[in-house]
Design a protein around this motif. Sequence first.
Motif, short mmCIF file in Angstrom:
data_model
loop_
_atom_site.label_atom_id
_atom_site.label_comp_id
_atom_site.label_asym_id
_atom_site.label_seq_id
_atom_site.Cartn_x
_atom_site.Cartn_y
_atom_site.Cartn_z
N VAL A 1 -15.21 9.74 -27.07
CA VAL A 1 -14.47 8.48 -27.13
C VAL A 1 -13.76 8.25 -25.80
CG1 VAL A 1 -14.09 8.56 -29.62
CG2 VAL A 1 -12.41 9.55 -28.11
N SER A 2 -13.44 7.03 -25.54
CA SER A 2 -12.69 6.67 -24.34
C SER A 2 -11.45 5.90 -24.81
CB SER A 2 -13.55 5.79 -23.43
OG SER A 2 -12.81 5.41 -22.30
N ILE A 3 -10.28 6.34 -24.37
CA ILE A 3 -9.03 5.73 -24.80
C ILE A 3 -8.28 5.20 -23.58
CG2 ILE A 3 -6.83 6.11 -25.98
CD1 ILE A 3 -8.16 8.50 -27.38
N THR A 4 -7.87 3.97 -23.65
CA THR A 4 -7.08 3.37 -22.58
C THR A 4 -5.61 3.32 -23.01
OG1 THR A 4 -8.95 2.00 -21.91
CG2 THR A 4 -6.77 1.34 -21.12
N LEU A 5 -4.77 3.99 -22.24
CA LEU A 5 -3.34 4.01 -22.49
C LEU A 5 -2.61 3.74 -21.18
CD1 LEU A 5 -3.19 7.29 -24.63
CD2 LEU A 5 -3.03 4.95 -25.50
N GLU A 6 -1.37 3.30 -21.29
CA GLU A 6 -0.57 3.07 -20.10
C GLU A 6 -0.35 4.39 -19.36
OE1 GLU A 6 2.95 1.26 -21.66
OE2 GLU A 6 2.01 -0.71 -21.79
N LYS A 7 -0.17 4.28 -18.06
CA LYS A 7 0.03 5.44 -17.20
C LYS A 7 1.16 6.34 -17.71
CE LYS A 7 1.26 6.75 -12.51
NZ LYS A 7 1.76 6.31 -11.23
N GLU A 8 2.26 5.72 -18.14
CA GLU A 8 3.42 6.47 -18.62
C GLU A 8 3.08 7.30 -19.87
OE1 GLU A 8 4.51 3.27 -16.05
OE2 GLU A 8 3.50 3.13 -18.00
N VAL A 9 2.22 6.76 -20.72
CA VAL A 9 1.81 7.49 -21.93
C VAL A 9 0.97 8.70 -21.54
CG1 VAL A 9 0.50 7.34 -24.08
CG2 VAL A 9 1.92 5.41 -23.35
#
Length: 64
Positions: A27-35
């Motif tokens: 899977v590929s997950i996009t999260l904010e840099k801070e996360v």
Amino acid sequence: MTNSRSKQHGGKREGAGRKSLGITKKVSITLEKEVWEEIEEKKGKEPMSSFLRKIILKYLKKDV
């Protein structure tokens, strides 16, 4: 020159190797840099897959 002994070494052996934890899905997950930074900090040296598996199983209330 062939060595008949070499045919006895290597290859798959029944019962050998690491036992499977289940089905692997990429899977590929996009999260904010801070996360991502917080995840990296909290997981420490633990492998990402192990860390995320624990989080998911805890969320689903499975024994970890």
